[in-house]
Design an enzyme around this catalytic site. Structure first.
Site, short mmCIF file in Angstrom:
data_model
loop_
_atom_site.label_atom_id
_atom_site.label_comp_id
_atom_site.label_asym_id
_atom_site.label_seq_id
_atom_site.Cartn_x
_atom_site.Cartn_y
_atom_site.Cartn_z
N HIS A 1 0.86 -1.18 0.00
CA HIS A 1 0.00 0.00 0.00
C HIS A 1 0.90 1.23 0.00
CE1 HIS A 1 -2.96 2.95 0.81
NE2 HIS A 1 -2.62 3.14 2.06
N HIS B 1 0.90 5.79 -0.88
CA HIS B 1 0.16 7.01 -1.24
C HIS B 1 0.89 7.67 -2.42
CE1 HIS B 1 -2.44 7.68 2.56
NE2 HIS B 1 -2.04 6.44 2.53
N ASP C 1 1.69 -4.59 -20.34
CA ASP C 1 2.76 -5.51 -19.95
C ASP C 1 2.55 -6.06 -18.54
OD1 ASP C 1 4.26 -5.33 -22.31
OD2 ASP C 1 5.46 -3.64 -21.60
N HIS D 1 -8.63 7.49 -1.53
CA HIS D 1 -7.56 7.09 -0.63
C HIS D 1 -6.26 6.83 -1.40
CE1 HIS D 1 -6.38 4.26 2.96
NE2 HIS D 1 -5.34 4.87 2.46
N TYR E 1 9.36 -12.71 -23.32
CA TYR E 1 10.15 -11.59 -22.83
C TYR E 1 11.07 -12.08 -21.72
CZ TYR E 1 11.26 -7.02 -20.78
OH TYR E 1 11.91 -5.92 -20.31
#
Lengths: 231, 231, 231, 231
Positions: free
Chosen positions: A94, A96, A119, A170, A228
Site C-alpha cells: 500500500h 500514497h 505488460d 484514498h 520476454y
C-alpha cells in the site's frame, strides 16, 4: 521466526523510498508464508531510515499479532482480508504514490491506454467502490479489503492478471506472487497513472487499447507462451 | 541562550531543502519557548548551505530582536502575530513551495480530496483573504499574520486541526506543536496540493471527502483514540 | 567479436537510466557494423545495474542470433526491420519514456513547436499508424518496424532529418548515426514532448514553427553550413 | 587575460546543470568587463562536464573573437547586441529550461501571478516579437537581441527591473549585474513559469498581482528602502 521472509519484506519496504513511491512513512509492504498461514508486515509509522528487519510484525490470518514488539501497520486488517480472499498472492503493498492517489481521489479507474500498462495489467486498474459511512465507522481497514475484493468479483476481474486496485479517495494497493513483485506492480501503476493523466489531457476522450494489443503485450510477458526476458 | 531551541530550529530549517520545499533562500522556520515568550528564527536571505545555529535570531513577542547579529527573516512580523494569536503552536514555517504557491496565486483553498489530506488537515486549507492596499502599505508582514488569523476566525476553523493556510498570491504558512511538526505539515500541504491539482484536472468538479471519511482518517492519527504509529 | 561495438552499445544502454529515460528494464539500444551486416543488442529483461558488455547479443540482418548466451531484446525484429530499411543509421533506441509514451498513447505526432525541436528534428515526429489485429498477431515486433518505415514513406519524411517515431499506444523509437547519437535523439524527443504538452495546454491551438525558423535551427546544427559547436 | 572574470563566468556556467536549467549543452552564460569593453562567453557545444575556465572565449563589443581557441557560443551575436543596448548589465544567460520554453513556444508572456515573481521581476516577463523571415535569414542571432531590445522599448519596460525575456518559439534570456545574478534570475524565471502554468490551469483567467503588491515585494528586495537580507 520467518527470518527469510522478514528479510524479503524488509527489502521490499526499503525499495519504496528508492522508487519514489513514498513520502515520510506513508506506505507498507507485507509478505506471507502460505504454509504457516502467517504474514509479516511493516510496523506502523516507523520511518524507513530507522526500519530494521527485526521491527517487522508477524500476523496470523485472523489478523492477530503472533510476534513483534511494535504495533503493526494500521492497514493490517486490509492485508489480512486480501490474503484471505486472494489465495494465490504472496505480497501486498500500500502506498500514497501521488499519481495513483490523484486518480483514486477522482474515483476513476486507471485505464489501459498504452502497452506499458498491458505488460503488467491485463485490464484497467479498478477504482473500488467507496465505503459507506457504516463500513467506515464499523471496520474501516477491514472493509477497505472487502470493497477491493467485492469490486473484483462484481466486475469479473482476475486478481492475478490485474494485480492492483485503487481505493476511492484514498490510494493504491498492489499485490503479486512475492513482496518484490507487489512493489514492482505498485511502481508500474504509478508510472502508467502519470502517463494516463497526460494522455487524457491530450485526447479528452477514451482511447483504450484494443483487446488484441492488450493480449499481445500481456501474454508476451506472462503465461506459458511468454517470450520476454531470460528463462 | 535558548541553545536547545536554536538547534531544533536550525535542524528544521535545514530539512526544508532536503524535502524540496525551498529554492535558494525562500523559506524560514521559527520555534518558540512559551515560558520565556521568546522565539528563534532564521536570519534574512542567508543560504541554507551557509546557515549555522548561531546565526539564528531571538525575538520577543513584541517582534523585537533580543539576541543576534543578523537581521531576522523579513517575515518575522508574521511569525510574531501568529505566535500571539495561536497560543498552542510551537513552530511556524513559511515556504514558496511551488504547488502550494500555484493554489495561493489562484486564490483557491486546497480542498480535502483524499485521505492523505485528512491524515493531517481536518478541513480544506484556507486561502486567506487578500490584503488591501492599505494593509500592504501600512504593515505588510504583520497584516499577513492578521489575515490568516481573521480567516480562521471568520470560517470558524481550529488552527490545531488545520495547521496551515495560504496567503493569497503569495504562498503557504504552516505550523505545529514543534518546529519539526510544522515542517512536516508544510510538506504534506505541498504533496496534497500537487495531488489536488491533478484530481481537479481529471474531474473538473468538486469531489471533497465526506465528513465521516475525514473524521476516520483525522482521528485515527490524532487525539485520544488515535491508533496509527507507535505509542 | 565486435568488441568495440559491444562497448559502445553497452555505454549507450547504460546512459538510458542516467538520462531518466527508463524505468526498470524498459528500454534497449542496439548498434550495427554495416560492413559485417551484424548488430549488437541488449539482452531481454536484464536490469541495467547487472548488465555487462559480454551479455550483449549479436544478430544478423535476417534477425538471427549469431553470438550470445542470452535471449536478445524482444524488440529485436523491430531493430532488424529498421536496419534493413534505413540503411544509413548506425544505432537504434527504444524506450518507454513517459512524455513520449503519453503522446504515443494519444496517437498524436509530437509537433515542432520550439527551436529545441528544430535543432534535432526537421519535422514533427510522426505517430506511426497503429498495427491492425492481423499485423499484431502475425509478427508484432517485425510489423512495428514496418509501420514506422511505411509511415515515413507515406508522409515523405527523411529518416535522417527526423530520427525518431512514435508507435501508437506503445512508445518511441529513435535512431542515429551511432548508438550514442540515437540515445541523444531519444532524450531530445522526451524533452520536447514534455514542453509540447505544456505549450498545447497553454494555447489549445496549433502553433507550429514557420518553415524558415525550422530551416534556420536545423541547418545551423546539421549539414555543410552548420556553425554550432566545435569543428 | 580577464582571469577573474573567466573564473566567474565559468562558475556561472557550471551552476546551470546544478540548478536543473540545462539538458546536454543547451545553455550559455557570459560576463562583461565594462572598462575594457570585452566579454567572456562559453564555447559552442562543449559539454559542462568537460568545460574548463581556459576554454572560455573573449569577445569585443563588435562581436569579434579577441582571445580563445574555440568557437564561441553560436548565440554570441545575441549577447553582443544586449551588452551594447543594455549598458548596465554585467552578465547574460541563455537556457532552454523547459517551463520557460513552454511559454515561449506559446508566444505568451510569463505573467506576474505571485510574489515570488514580484521579488525579482517588476512586470510580466515579455515574450518578444517573433522574428520575421528576413530577420531570421539575414542575421538570426543578432536580430534575436534586436527583438528583445525593441520589445522592451515598445512596452516601455526597464531592463534592470525586469531582467529577462522570452524569445518566441525559442526560449529565455536573462541578465543581471553579474553573471551569477543573471543565473539567479534565469532560475527564478523557470520557477515562476512552472507555478504560472499551474495557476493558469486552475483559474483559466487573468489574476495578475495588483500594482501595490508588486511594489511592496519588488521594493522590499530592491532599491534604497530594501529590507530583505543582510546589509
Amino acid at each position: 521466526m520467518l527470518e527469510k521472509l522478514k528479510e524479503e519484506v524488509y527489502e521490499a519496504n526499503m525499495s519504496l523510498p528508492k522508487l519514489n513511491l513514498v513520502t515520510f512513512t506513508w506506505g507498507n509492504v507485507s509478505g506471507i508464508d502460505r504454509e504457516q498461514g502467517l504474514f509479516v508486515i511493516k510496523p506502523s509509522g516507523v520511518p524507513y531510515e530507522k526500519l530494521k528487519p527485526e521491527d517487522l510484525v508477524v500476523i496470523n490470518l485472523k489478523g492477530e499479532v503472533v510476534e513483534g514488539d511494535k504495533n503493526p501497520s494500521s492497514d493490517t486488517p486490509t492485508h489480512t482480508y486480501l490474503y484471505n480472499h486472494f489465495p494465490k498472492i504472496g505480497g501486498i503493498v500500500h502506498t500514497h504514490s501521488p499519481w495513483a492517489v490523484s486518480f483514486a481521489a477522482a474515483k476513476m479507474d486507471i485505464p489501459a491506454l498504452n502497452t506499458t500498462h498491458a505488460d503488467t495489467f491485463y485490464t484497467a486498474v479498478p477504482a473500488a467502490d467507496a465505503l459507506t459511512k457504516a463500513e467506515i465507522e464499523e471496520d474501516y481497514e477491514g472493509n477497505t479489503g472487502k470493497t477491493i475484493v467485492r469490486t473484483f468479483k462484481e466486475r469479473n476481474l482476475d486478481y492475478e492478471a490485474t494485480p492492483a486496485a485503487l481505493v476511492s479517495q484514498h490510494g493504491p494497493f498492489a499485490w503479486g506472487a512475492t513482496p518484490a513483485k507487489a512493489v514492482y506492480n505498485a511502481k508500474v501503476l504509478e508510472v502508467v497513472a502519470e502517463e494516463d493523466f497526460h494522455t487524457l489531457e491530450l485526447t479528452h476522450q477514451n482511447s483504450e487499447l484494443p483487446q488484441y494489443l492488450l493480449d499481445k503485450h500481456y501474454y508476451r510477458k506472462h503465461g506459458p507462451n511468454a517470450y520476454y526476458g531470460q528463462r
